[in-house]
Enzyme design. Structure first.
Site, PDB file in Angstrom:
ATOM      1  CE  LYS A 129      -4.486   0.780   0.215  1.00 54.89           C
ATOM      2  NZ  LYS A 129      -5.600  -0.133  -0.053  1.00 54.89           N
ATOM      3  CG  ASP A 169      -7.316   3.155  -0.768  1.00 54.57           C
ATOM      4  OD1 ASP A 169      -7.694   1.982  -0.738  1.00 54.57           O
ATOM      5  OD2 ASP A 169      -7.486   3.930   0.198  1.00 54.57           O
ATOM      6  CB  THR A 212     -14.415  -1.903  -4.677  1.00 55.71           C
ATOM      7  OG1 THR A 212     -13.140  -1.828  -5.304  1.00 55.71           O
ATOM      8  CG2 THR A 212     -14.234  -2.187  -3.199  1.00 55.71           C
TER       9      THR A 212
HETATM   10  N1  GLU Z   1      -7.359   0.129  -2.830  1.00 59.99           N
HETATM   11  C1  GLU Z   1      -8.102  -1.051  -3.158  1.00 59.99           C
HETATM   12  C2  GLU Z   1      -8.156  -1.968  -1.954  1.00 59.99           C
HETATM   13  O1  GLU Z   1      -8.227  -1.502  -0.836  1.00 59.99           O
HETATM   14  C3  GLU Z   1      -7.661  -1.718  -4.452  1.00 59.99           C
HETATM   15  C4  GLU Z   1      -6.212  -2.034  -4.585  1.00 59.99           C
HETATM   16  C5  GLU Z   1      -5.810  -2.504  -5.983  1.00 59.99           C
HETATM   17  O2  GLU Z   1      -6.628  -2.532  -6.880  1.00 59.99           O
HETATM   18  O3  GLU Z   1      -4.624  -2.833  -6.128  1.00 59.99           O
HETATM   19  O4  GLU Z   1      -8.179  -3.166  -2.056  1.00 59.99           O
END
Ligand code: GLU
Length: 448
Positions: A129, A169, A212
Protein backbone atom coordinates in the site's frame (compact mmCIF):
# COMPACT_ATOMS: atom_id res chain seq x y z
CA UNK A 1 5.73 -25.56 26.06
CA UNK A 2 4.18 -22.32 24.84
CA UNK A 3 0.47 -22.62 24.08
CA UNK A 4 -1.05 -20.96 21.00
CA UNK A 5 -2.77 -18.45 23.25
CA UNK A 6 0.47 -17.51 25.03
CA UNK A 7 2.36 -17.29 21.76
CA UNK A 8 -0.21 -14.90 20.24
CA UNK A 9 -0.22 -12.73 23.38
CA UNK A 10 3.60 -12.55 23.44
CA UNK A 11 3.80 -11.75 19.74
CA UNK A 12 1.22 -8.98 20.13
CA UNK A 13 3.08 -7.47 23.11
CA UNK A 14 6.20 -7.32 20.98
CA UNK A 15 4.38 -5.65 18.05
CA UNK A 16 3.03 -3.08 20.52
CA UNK A 17 6.46 -2.43 22.00
CA UNK A 18 8.03 -2.00 18.58
CA UNK A 19 5.30 0.22 17.08
CA UNK A 20 3.88 2.08 20.07
CA UNK A 21 2.40 5.01 18.13
CA UNK A 22 0.95 3.11 15.19
CA UNK A 23 -2.59 2.75 16.52
CA UNK A 24 -4.31 1.80 13.25
CA UNK A 25 -1.64 -0.76 12.43
CA UNK A 26 -1.89 -2.29 15.92
CA UNK A 27 -5.66 -2.47 15.55
CA UNK A 28 -5.41 -4.38 12.26
CA UNK A 29 -2.88 -6.79 13.78
CA UNK A 30 -5.05 -7.32 16.87
CA UNK A 31 -8.11 -8.00 14.71
CA UNK A 32 -6.22 -10.75 12.87
CA UNK A 33 -4.46 -12.18 15.94
CA UNK A 34 -7.78 -12.36 17.87
CA UNK A 35 -8.96 -15.07 15.49
CA UNK A 36 -5.81 -17.19 15.08
CA UNK A 37 -5.75 -19.36 18.21
CA UNK A 38 -7.49 -22.40 16.67
CA UNK A 39 -5.28 -22.47 13.58
CA UNK A 40 -2.05 -22.04 15.55
CA UNK A 41 -3.16 -24.82 17.88
CA UNK A 42 -3.50 -27.03 14.81
CA UNK A 43 -0.08 -26.01 13.45
CA UNK A 44 2.57 -25.99 16.19
CA UNK A 45 5.17 -25.39 13.47
CA UNK A 46 3.91 -21.81 13.22
CA UNK A 47 5.22 -21.20 16.74
CA UNK A 48 8.46 -23.01 15.92
CA UNK A 49 8.88 -20.85 12.81
CA UNK A 50 8.10 -17.55 14.59
CA UNK A 51 5.59 -16.83 11.87
CA UNK A 52 3.70 -14.06 13.71
CA UNK A 53 6.88 -12.08 14.35
CA UNK A 54 7.65 -12.30 10.64
CA UNK A 55 4.29 -11.33 9.18
CA UNK A 56 4.06 -8.08 11.16
CA UNK A 57 7.31 -6.69 9.73
CA UNK A 58 6.97 -5.13 6.26
CA UNK A 59 9.59 -6.41 3.83
CA UNK A 60 10.37 -2.77 2.99
CA UNK A 61 9.02 0.76 3.56
CA UNK A 62 9.95 3.57 1.20
CA UNK A 63 9.30 7.12 2.36
CA UNK A 64 10.14 10.18 0.29
CA UNK A 65 9.78 13.94 -0.19
CA UNK A 66 7.32 15.16 -2.82
CA UNK A 67 7.98 18.80 -3.78
CA UNK A 68 5.51 20.36 -6.25
CA UNK A 69 4.34 23.76 -7.52
CA UNK A 70 0.86 25.04 -6.66
CA UNK A 71 -1.25 27.33 -8.87
CA UNK A 72 0.58 30.41 -7.56
CA UNK A 73 3.95 28.94 -8.40
CA UNK A 74 4.75 28.34 -4.73
CA UNK A 75 6.67 25.27 -3.64
CA UNK A 76 4.63 22.78 -1.59
CA UNK A 77 6.00 19.66 0.07
CA UNK A 78 4.19 16.42 0.91
CA UNK A 79 5.28 13.03 2.10
CA UNK A 80 5.09 10.00 -0.18
CA UNK A 81 5.22 6.35 0.89
CA UNK A 82 5.14 2.81 -0.40
CA UNK A 83 4.86 -0.03 2.09
CA UNK A 84 5.99 -3.27 0.41
CA UNK A 85 4.57 -5.57 3.03
CA UNK A 86 4.60 -9.15 1.83
CA UNK A 87 5.57 -10.82 -1.46
CA UNK A 88 5.03 -14.44 -0.42
CA UNK A 89 2.41 -15.17 -3.10
CA UNK A 90 3.21 -12.56 -5.76
CA UNK A 91 4.39 -9.02 -6.51
CA UNK A 92 3.30 -6.35 -4.00
CA UNK A 93 -0.19 -5.21 -4.95
CA UNK A 94 -2.38 -2.55 -3.43
CA UNK A 95 -3.62 0.96 -3.84
CA UNK A 96 -2.29 4.45 -3.27
CA UNK A 97 -4.23 6.76 -0.95
CA UNK A 98 -4.06 10.56 -1.19
CA UNK A 99 -5.62 12.03 1.95
CA UNK A 100 -4.40 14.47 4.63
CA UNK A 101 -4.68 11.75 7.32
CA UNK A 102 -2.18 9.46 5.55
CA UNK A 103 0.80 8.44 7.68
CA UNK A 104 2.93 5.34 8.14
CA UNK A 105 0.52 3.72 10.63
CA UNK A 106 -2.44 4.01 8.25
CA UNK A 107 -0.47 2.67 5.31
CA UNK A 108 0.89 -0.23 7.38
CA UNK A 109 -2.64 -1.17 8.50
CA UNK A 110 -3.83 -1.00 4.89
CA UNK A 111 -0.82 -2.95 3.60
CA UNK A 112 -1.27 -5.59 6.31
CA UNK A 113 -4.97 -6.06 5.45
CA UNK A 114 -4.10 -6.14 1.77
CA UNK A 115 -1.90 -9.26 2.17
CA UNK A 116 -4.82 -11.39 3.41
CA UNK A 117 -7.42 -9.80 1.15
CA UNK A 118 -5.26 -10.48 -1.88
CA UNK A 119 -4.66 -14.09 -0.89
CA UNK A 120 -8.42 -14.61 -0.52
CA UNK A 121 -8.93 -13.68 -4.20
CA UNK A 122 -6.95 -16.81 -5.13
CA UNK A 123 -4.85 -14.73 -7.54
CA UNK A 124 -1.02 -14.49 -7.38
CA UNK A 125 -0.59 -11.08 -5.72
CA UNK A 126 1.29 -10.04 -2.60
CA UNK A 127 0.36 -7.13 -0.36
CA UNK A 128 1.41 -3.48 -0.40
CA UNK A 129 0.00 0.00 0.00
CA UNK A 130 1.18 3.55 -0.46
CA UNK A 131 0.14 7.13 -0.86
CA UNK A 132 0.63 10.62 0.45
CA UNK A 133 -0.75 13.17 2.86
CA UNK A 134 -1.55 15.32 -0.20
CA UNK A 135 -5.19 16.49 -0.21
CA UNK A 136 -6.67 16.48 -3.72
CA UNK A 137 -9.80 18.29 -2.46
CA UNK A 138 -10.05 21.81 -3.87
CA UNK A 139 -6.99 21.38 -6.10
CA UNK A 140 -7.07 22.16 -9.83
CA UNK A 141 -6.38 19.42 -12.39
CA UNK A 142 -3.01 21.07 -13.03
CA UNK A 143 -2.08 21.03 -9.34
CA UNK A 144 -3.02 17.37 -9.10
CA UNK A 145 -0.90 16.67 -12.19
CA UNK A 146 2.08 18.61 -10.78
CA UNK A 147 1.87 16.66 -7.55
CA UNK A 148 1.41 13.30 -9.24
CA UNK A 149 4.33 13.82 -11.62
CA UNK A 150 6.63 14.60 -8.71
CA UNK A 151 5.27 11.65 -6.70
CA UNK A 152 5.84 9.23 -9.61
CA UNK A 153 9.33 10.59 -10.32
CA UNK A 154 10.40 8.92 -7.08
CA UNK A 155 7.93 6.01 -6.93
CA UNK A 156 8.94 4.70 -10.40
CA UNK A 157 12.29 3.60 -8.98
CA UNK A 158 10.55 1.08 -6.77
CA UNK A 159 7.73 -0.43 -8.87
CA UNK A 160 7.33 -2.71 -11.89
CA UNK A 161 4.97 -5.33 -13.33
CA UNK A 162 6.71 -8.22 -11.53
CA UNK A 163 7.78 -6.21 -8.49
CA UNK A 164 5.04 -3.89 -7.24
CA UNK A 165 1.84 -2.80 -9.00
CA UNK A 166 0.04 0.17 -7.40
CA UNK A 167 -3.57 1.21 -8.07
CA UNK A 168 -6.11 3.63 -6.60
CA UNK A 169 -7.66 4.04 -3.15
CA UNK A 170 -9.24 7.08 -1.45
CA UNK A 171 -8.32 10.22 -3.45
CA UNK A 172 -6.78 8.26 -6.32
CA UNK A 173 -8.98 7.42 -9.31
CA UNK A 174 -8.69 7.28 -13.09
CA UNK A 175 -7.43 10.87 -13.40
CA UNK A 176 -4.56 10.35 -10.97
CA UNK A 177 -3.66 6.90 -12.35
CA UNK A 178 -3.63 8.41 -15.87
CA UNK A 179 -1.17 11.16 -14.86
CA UNK A 180 0.96 8.61 -12.98
CA UNK A 181 1.07 6.33 -15.99
CA UNK A 182 2.09 9.22 -18.26
CA UNK A 183 4.96 10.17 -15.99
CA UNK A 184 6.09 6.56 -15.59
CA UNK A 185 6.13 6.23 -19.37
CA UNK A 186 8.24 9.38 -19.86
CA UNK A 187 10.83 8.11 -17.40
CA UNK A 188 10.83 4.47 -18.54
CA UNK A 189 8.75 3.07 -21.39
CA UNK A 190 5.16 2.10 -22.11
CA UNK A 191 4.42 -0.79 -19.81
CA UNK A 192 0.73 -1.34 -19.15
CA UNK A 193 1.38 -3.78 -16.29
CA UNK A 194 2.95 -1.25 -13.94
CA UNK A 195 -0.32 0.22 -12.60
CA UNK A 196 -3.92 -0.94 -12.47
CA UNK A 197 -7.14 1.03 -12.45
CA UNK A 198 -5.94 2.62 -15.69
CA UNK A 199 -8.47 4.35 -17.92
CA UNK A 200 -9.77 2.30 -20.86
CA UNK A 201 -7.59 3.08 -23.86
CA UNK A 202 -4.21 2.29 -22.40
CA UNK A 203 -4.67 -1.04 -20.73
CA UNK A 204 -7.48 -0.43 -18.26
CA UNK A 205 -9.98 -3.21 -17.59
CA UNK A 206 -13.71 -2.93 -18.08
CA UNK A 207 -15.57 -3.24 -14.73
CA UNK A 208 -12.51 -2.08 -12.69
CA UNK A 209 -14.30 1.14 -11.56
CA UNK A 210 -17.36 -0.88 -10.58
CA UNK A 211 -15.47 -3.83 -9.09
CA UNK A 212 -15.24 -3.00 -5.37
CA UNK A 213 -18.89 -1.92 -5.08
CA UNK A 214 -20.24 -4.76 -7.22
CA UNK A 215 -17.99 -7.27 -5.46
CA UNK A 216 -19.23 -6.09 -2.07
CA UNK A 217 -22.83 -6.64 -3.13
CA UNK A 218 -22.04 -10.08 -4.66
CA UNK A 219 -20.32 -11.14 -1.42
CA UNK A 220 -23.16 -9.80 0.73
CA UNK A 221 -25.74 -11.49 -1.48
CA UNK A 222 -23.99 -14.85 -0.92
CA UNK A 223 -23.87 -14.21 2.83
CA UNK A 224 -27.58 -13.33 2.88
CA UNK A 225 -28.56 -16.35 0.78
CA UNK A 226 -26.57 -18.71 3.03
CA UNK A 227 -28.73 -17.42 5.89
CA UNK A 228 -32.10 -17.61 4.17
CA UNK A 229 -32.28 -13.92 3.15
CA UNK A 230 -31.70 -11.75 0.08
CA UNK A 231 -31.40 -8.08 -0.96
CA UNK A 232 -34.87 -8.11 -2.44
CA UNK A 233 -37.16 -5.66 -0.63
CA UNK A 234 -34.54 -4.81 2.00
CA UNK A 235 -33.70 -1.29 3.16
CA UNK A 236 -30.00 -0.50 2.93
CA UNK A 237 -27.83 2.32 4.30
CA UNK A 238 -24.47 2.95 2.64
CA UNK A 239 -21.81 5.31 3.97
CA UNK A 240 -19.47 7.16 1.64
CA UNK A 241 -20.22 8.46 -1.84
CA UNK A 242 -17.01 7.66 -3.68
CA UNK A 243 -16.40 4.95 -6.18
CA UNK A 244 -17.10 2.02 -3.84
CA UNK A 245 -20.36 3.48 -2.46
CA UNK A 246 -21.63 4.54 -5.89
CA UNK A 247 -21.42 1.08 -7.45
CA UNK A 248 -22.72 -0.59 -4.30
CA UNK A 249 -25.81 1.65 -4.62
CA UNK A 250 -26.22 0.63 -8.26
CA UNK A 251 -25.83 -3.13 -7.74
CA UNK A 252 -27.87 -3.37 -4.51
CA UNK A 253 -30.68 -1.45 -6.21
CA UNK A 254 -30.48 -3.80 -9.19
CA UNK A 255 -30.94 -6.74 -6.79
CA UNK A 256 -34.16 -5.23 -5.45
CA UNK A 257 -32.91 -3.31 -2.39
CA UNK A 258 -34.00 0.21 -1.48
CA UNK A 259 -30.82 2.17 -0.70
CA UNK A 260 -31.99 5.14 1.41
CA UNK A 261 -28.69 6.81 2.34
CA UNK A 262 -25.19 7.76 1.25
CA UNK A 263 -22.77 10.14 2.99
CA UNK A 264 -19.68 12.33 2.68
CA UNK A 265 -17.28 13.66 5.30
CA UNK A 266 -19.72 16.40 6.41
CA UNK A 267 -23.12 14.73 6.39
CA UNK A 268 -25.54 12.36 4.75
CA UNK A 269 -28.50 12.20 2.39
CA UNK A 270 -31.68 10.38 3.28
CA UNK A 271 -33.85 9.63 0.27
CA UNK A 272 -36.64 7.17 1.10
CA UNK A 273 -37.48 6.78 -2.60
CA UNK A 274 -34.04 5.30 -3.18
CA UNK A 275 -30.73 7.00 -3.96
CA UNK A 276 -30.61 8.09 -7.62
CA UNK A 277 -27.40 6.49 -8.94
CA UNK A 278 -27.11 8.72 -12.04
CA UNK A 279 -27.54 11.93 -10.07
CA UNK A 280 -25.04 10.73 -7.44
CA UNK A 281 -22.40 9.92 -10.06
CA UNK A 282 -23.01 13.19 -11.88
CA UNK A 283 -22.48 15.21 -8.70
CA UNK A 284 -19.48 13.28 -7.41
CA UNK A 285 -17.61 12.39 -10.60
CA UNK A 286 -18.49 14.99 -13.22
CA UNK A 287 -19.03 18.06 -11.04
CA UNK A 288 -16.68 16.90 -8.23
CA UNK A 289 -19.17 18.59 -5.87
CA UNK A 290 -20.60 17.86 -2.42
CA UNK A 291 -23.70 15.88 -1.50
CA UNK A 292 -25.61 19.03 -0.50
CA UNK A 293 -26.22 19.45 -4.25
CA UNK A 294 -28.10 16.15 -4.28
CA UNK A 295 -30.60 17.43 -1.69
CA UNK A 296 -30.91 20.73 -3.51
CA UNK A 297 -31.90 18.93 -6.70
CA UNK A 298 -34.06 16.06 -5.47
CA UNK A 299 -37.27 16.93 -3.62
CA UNK A 300 -37.52 13.60 -1.78
CA UNK A 301 -34.00 13.93 -0.33
CA UNK A 302 -32.94 15.50 2.93
CA UNK A 303 -29.37 16.45 3.87
CA UNK A 304 -28.38 15.95 7.52
CA UNK A 305 -25.06 17.03 9.03
CA UNK A 306 -23.02 14.44 10.95
CA UNK A 307 -22.32 10.72 10.62
CA UNK A 308 -24.82 8.54 8.77
CA UNK A 309 -24.37 6.03 11.62
CA UNK A 310 -26.18 8.54 13.89
CA UNK A 311 -29.31 7.99 11.78
CA UNK A 312 -32.22 6.60 13.76
CA UNK A 313 -34.79 4.73 11.75
CA UNK A 314 -35.49 1.16 10.70
CA UNK A 315 -33.31 -0.51 8.07
CA UNK A 316 -31.93 -3.98 7.41
CA UNK A 317 -28.44 -3.93 5.96
CA UNK A 318 -25.49 -1.57 6.55
CA UNK A 319 -22.69 -1.28 3.99
CA UNK A 320 -19.94 1.00 5.37
CA UNK A 321 -17.99 2.25 2.32
CA UNK A 322 -16.34 5.44 3.64
CA UNK A 323 -13.18 4.93 5.71
CA UNK A 324 -11.49 3.28 8.69
CA UNK A 325 -13.11 3.33 12.13
CA UNK A 326 -16.34 4.99 11.04
CA UNK A 327 -18.36 2.60 13.25
CA UNK A 328 -17.57 2.38 16.97
CA UNK A 329 -19.41 0.46 19.70
CA UNK A 330 -22.01 3.18 20.14
CA UNK A 331 -22.77 3.32 16.42
CA UNK A 332 -22.90 -0.49 16.32
CA UNK A 333 -25.43 -0.50 19.20
CA UNK A 334 -27.50 1.98 17.22
CA UNK A 335 -27.47 -0.36 14.22
CA UNK A 336 -28.82 -3.12 16.46
CA UNK A 337 -31.56 -0.78 17.75
CA UNK A 338 -32.43 0.22 14.19
CA UNK A 339 -33.06 -3.46 13.37
CA UNK A 340 -29.98 -4.05 11.20
CA UNK A 341 -29.16 -7.78 10.83
CA UNK A 342 -26.25 -7.64 8.36
CA UNK A 343 -23.12 -5.48 8.02
CA UNK A 344 -20.67 -5.90 5.15
CA UNK A 345 -17.63 -3.68 4.66
CA UNK A 346 -16.76 -1.88 1.43
CA UNK A 347 -14.20 0.34 3.17
CA UNK A 348 -11.04 -0.99 4.86
CA UNK A 349 -11.47 -1.55 8.63
CA UNK A 350 -14.59 0.65 8.95
CA UNK A 351 -15.66 -1.12 12.17
CA UNK A 352 -13.44 -0.78 15.22
CA UNK A 353 -12.74 -3.74 17.51
CA UNK A 354 -15.54 -2.84 19.93
CA UNK A 355 -18.06 -2.55 17.09
CA UNK A 356 -17.11 -6.06 15.92
CA UNK A 357 -17.80 -7.33 19.46
CA UNK A 358 -21.27 -5.77 19.32
CA UNK A 359 -21.97 -7.52 16.00
CA UNK A 360 -20.97 -10.88 17.48
CA UNK A 361 -22.95 -10.38 20.69
CA UNK A 362 -26.09 -9.55 18.73
CA UNK A 363 -25.82 -12.24 16.06
CA UNK A 364 -25.38 -9.71 13.25
CA UNK A 365 -24.18 -11.29 10.00
CA UNK A 366 -20.80 -9.68 9.47
CA UNK A 367 -18.85 -9.59 6.19
CA UNK A 368 -15.36 -8.31 7.08
CA UNK A 369 -13.52 -5.90 4.76
CA UNK A 370 -10.71 -8.16 3.68
CA UNK A 371 -13.26 -10.63 2.30
CA UNK A 372 -16.14 -8.35 1.32
CA UNK A 373 -14.20 -5.61 -0.48
CA UNK A 374 -11.68 -7.82 -2.29
CA UNK A 375 -13.47 -7.32 -5.61
CA UNK A 376 -11.49 -4.19 -6.47
CA UNK A 377 -8.08 -5.74 -6.15
CA UNK A 378 -9.38 -8.96 -7.75
CA UNK A 379 -10.27 -7.07 -10.93
CA UNK A 380 -6.91 -5.27 -10.67
CA UNK A 381 -5.29 -8.70 -10.84
CA UNK A 382 -7.51 -9.51 -13.84
CA UNK A 383 -6.28 -6.24 -15.40
CA UNK A 384 -2.70 -7.48 -14.90
CA UNK A 385 -3.61 -10.75 -16.63
CA UNK A 386 -5.15 -8.90 -19.59
CA UNK A 387 -2.08 -6.65 -19.84
CA UNK A 388 0.21 -9.71 -19.90
CA UNK A 389 -1.95 -11.33 -22.58
CA UNK A 390 -2.11 -8.00 -24.48
CA UNK A 391 -5.84 -8.25 -24.94
CA UNK A 392 -9.00 -7.10 -23.19
CA UNK A 393 -11.95 -9.09 -21.98
CA UNK A 394 -15.58 -7.99 -22.35
CA UNK A 395 -17.51 -6.50 -19.41
CA UNK A 396 -19.55 -9.71 -19.21
CA UNK A 397 -16.43 -11.82 -18.93
CA UNK A 398 -14.80 -9.65 -16.24
CA UNK A 399 -18.07 -9.34 -14.31
CA UNK A 400 -18.59 -13.12 -14.37
CA UNK A 401 -15.04 -13.71 -13.10
CA UNK A 402 -15.60 -11.12 -10.36
CA UNK A 403 -18.83 -12.83 -9.32
CA UNK A 404 -17.11 -16.23 -9.20
CA UNK A 405 -14.23 -14.83 -7.13
CA UNK A 406 -16.59 -13.20 -4.59
CA UNK A 407 -18.66 -16.40 -4.33
CA UNK A 408 -15.46 -18.36 -3.72
CA UNK A 409 -14.29 -15.94 -1.04
CA UNK A 410 -17.58 -16.27 0.78
CA UNK A 411 -17.48 -20.08 0.50
CA UNK A 412 -13.91 -20.11 1.86
CA UNK A 413 -14.85 -17.93 4.85
CA UNK A 414 -17.97 -20.01 5.51
CA UNK A 415 -16.43 -23.48 5.24
CA UNK A 416 -13.32 -22.48 7.20
CA UNK A 417 -15.49 -21.12 10.02
CA UNK A 418 -17.52 -24.34 9.99
CA UNK A 419 -14.43 -26.55 9.96
CA UNK A 420 -13.18 -24.84 13.10
CA UNK A 421 -16.59 -25.03 14.78
CA UNK A 422 -17.02 -21.24 14.65
CA UNK A 423 -20.53 -21.13 13.18
CA UNK A 424 -21.12 -18.02 11.06
CA UNK A 425 -18.02 -16.16 12.23
CA UNK A 426 -16.94 -15.14 8.72
CA UNK A 427 -14.25 -12.85 10.12
CA UNK A 428 -12.49 -15.77 11.77
CA UNK A 429 -13.14 -17.94 8.70
CA UNK A 430 -11.59 -15.42 6.30
CA UNK A 431 -8.67 -14.61 8.61
CA UNK A 432 -7.77 -18.23 9.27
CA UNK A 433 -7.99 -19.31 5.62
CA UNK A 434 -5.88 -16.36 4.43
CA UNK A 435 -3.34 -16.57 7.24
CA UNK A 436 -2.82 -20.30 6.73
CA UNK A 437 -2.02 -19.77 3.06
CA UNK A 438 0.43 -16.93 3.70
CA UNK A 439 2.12 -18.78 6.59
CA UNK A 440 2.50 -22.02 4.62
CA UNK A 441 3.88 -20.17 1.60
CA UNK A 442 6.43 -18.30 3.70
CA UNK A 443 7.58 -21.47 5.42
CA UNK A 444 7.93 -23.21 2.03
CA UNK A 445 10.19 -20.35 0.90
CA UNK A 446 12.58 -20.77 3.83
CA UNK A 447 13.91 -17.77 5.70
CA UNK A 448 11.72 -15.01 4.26
N1 GLU B 1 -7.36 0.13 -2.83
C1 GLU B 1 -8.10 -1.05 -3.16
C2 GLU B 1 -8.16 -1.97 -1.95
O1 GLU B 1 -8.23 -1.50 -0.84
C3 GLU B 1 -7.66 -1.72 -4.45
C4 GLU B 1 -6.21 -2.03 -4.58
C5 GLU B 1 -5.81 -2.50 -5.98
O2 GLU B 1 -6.63 -2.53 -6.88
O3 GLU B 1 -4.62 -2.83 -6.13
O4 GLU B 1 -8.18 -3.17 -2.06
Amino acid sequence: MTTAKQYIAQAFESVKARNPHETEFLQAVEELFNTLEPVIEKHPEYIEENILERIVEPERIISFRVPWLDREGKVQVNRGYRVQFNSAVGPYKGGLRFHPTVNQSILKFLGFEQIYKNVLTGLPIGGGKGGSDFDPKGKTDREVMNFVQSFMTELQKHIGPSLDVPAGDIGVGGREIGYMFGQYKRLNQFDAGVLTGKPIGFGGSLIRPEATGYGLVYFTDEMLKANGKSFDGQTVVISGSGNVAQYAVQKATELGANVIAVSDSNGYIIDETGIDFDLLVDIKERRRARLTEYAAEKATAKYVEGSVWDYEGPFDIALPCATQNEINAQAAERLVKNGVYAVAEGANMPSDLDAIKVYHQNGILYGPAKAANAGGVAVSALEMSQNSLRLSWSSEEVDQRLKDIMTNIFETAKTTAETYGLGTDYLAGANIAAFEKVANTMIAQGLV
